[in-house]
Write an enzyme that holds these catalytic residues in place. Structure first.
Site, mmCIF file in Angstrom:
data_model
loop_
_atom_site.group_PDB
_atom_site.id
_atom_site.type_symbol
_atom_site.label_atom_id
_atom_site.label_comp_id
_atom_site.label_asym_id
_atom_site.label_seq_id
_atom_site.Cartn_x
_atom_site.Cartn_y
_atom_site.Cartn_z
ATOM 1 N N GLY A 62 0.574 -1.479 -0.237
ATOM 2 C CA GLY A 62 -0.443 0.144 -0.249
ATOM 3 C C GLY A 62 0.997 1.538 -0.049
ATOM 4 C CD GLN A 67 3.172 5.830 2.239
ATOM 5 O OE1 GLN A 67 2.615 5.359 2.175
ATOM 6 N NE2 GLN A 67 4.295 5.195 3.228
ATOM 7 C CB CYS A 124 4.802 2.517 7.546
ATOM 8 S SG CYS A 124 4.656 3.799 6.621
ATOM 9 C CG LEU A 125 5.795 1.296 1.449
ATOM 10 C CD1 LEU A 125 5.638 1.371 0.316
ATOM 11 C CD2 LEU A 125 7.942 0.323 1.512
ATOM 12 C CG HIS A 166 -0.805 1.697 7.052
ATOM 13 N ND1 HIS A 166 -0.590 0.896 7.957
ATOM 14 C CD2 HIS A 166 -0.149 2.098 6.085
ATOM 15 C CE1 HIS A 166 1.129 1.783 7.424
ATOM 16 N NE2 HIS A 166 0.847 2.452 6.784
ATOM 17 C CD GLU A 167 -1.398 2.302 2.272
ATOM 18 O OE1 GLU A 167 -1.197 3.704 2.466
ATOM 19 O OE2 GLU A 167 -0.837 1.607 3.309
ATOM 20 C CG HIS A 170 -0.149 6.690 5.573
ATOM 21 N ND1 HIS A 170 1.107 7.462 5.825
ATOM 22 C CD2 HIS A 170 0.478 5.087 4.946
ATOM 23 C CE1 HIS A 170 1.709 6.437 6.137
ATOM 24 N NE2 HIS A 170 1.091 5.017 6.130
HETATM 25 ZN ZN ZN Z 1 1.983 3.129 5.988
#
Ligand code: ZN
Length: 203
Positions: A62, A67, A124-125, A166-167, A170
């Site tokens: 995701g 991000q 998480c990236l 999660h997204e 964000h």
């Molecule tokens: Zn994340």
């Protein structure tokens, strides 16, 4: 329903330039609430295509607009077929094969969660190397716009349900470290501080 990308990205007039960079924890953009997208413009389609490329390149499942430095209500998700953690998806109450709908593009998503919770590991990236246990809603109902500008709804559970939550966090400036129990946060604090330090040093 057809694959969400089939009409949206069937034509590409421009070669893909990997101009997007994933920002790390410490960058203030990650705390910004995304702006609503009123119209799916060619620029939005291009951004979505680049975000999907970036997510795949980074081996993520995701990626949210914040991000890649954009404060928009836009996220992409792709649950690979070979991942071991189970996912479920429903359309109008009927269970479907979620892989028919990947990659998912979530524009202006609104979600409601079941009261029942489930704790599982998450990364998480924007937090390279950090994996923590996070409690999330067991099942999530999502209403969002697709790349054709149409509103649609689905339900998700398992890894897909977790990725959606999660997204969407964000998109509202919320990070997974905000969701930790005190004990889990204490365990992870050293790693979190180190990540923030790296990002400040890196500018
Ligand atoms: Zn994340």
């Amino acid at each position: 329903m057809e694959n969400l990308l089939s009409t949206g990205l069937g034509f590409r007039y421009f070669p893909v330039f990997m101009v997007l960079k994933i920002v790390n924890y410490g960058d203030p953009i990650l705390r910004k609430v995304g702006r609503s997208i009123t119209k799916v413009t060619p620029e939005i389609r291009e951004l979505v295509a680049d975000m999907i490329d970036k997510m795949h390149e980074a081996h993520g499942i995701g990626l949210a607009a914040q991000q890649v430095g954009r404060d928009l209500q836009l996220a992409v998700i792709d649950i690979p077929k070979d991942i071991e953690r189970p996912s479920r998806m429903w359309l109008e109450g009927k269970e479907v094969d979620l892989h028919d709908y990947m990659p998912l593009v979530l524009i202006n998503p609104q979600i409601t969660l079941t009261k029942k919770k489930e704790t599982d590991s998450e990364g998480c990236l924007s937090f390279p190397g950090l994996t923590v246990e996070v409690s999330r809603g067991y099942r999530v109902s999502v209403t969002c716009m697709n790349l054709e500008g149409k509103t649609w709804s689905f339900d998700a559970a398992g890894l897909l349900g977790r990725a959606v939550q999660h997204e969407v966090d964000h998109l509202n400036g919320i990070l997974f470290i905000d969701r930790l129990t005190k004990a889990e946060r204490a365990l992870a604090q050293g790693e979190i501080d180190a990540l923030r330090g790296q990002s400040v040093t890196a500018g």
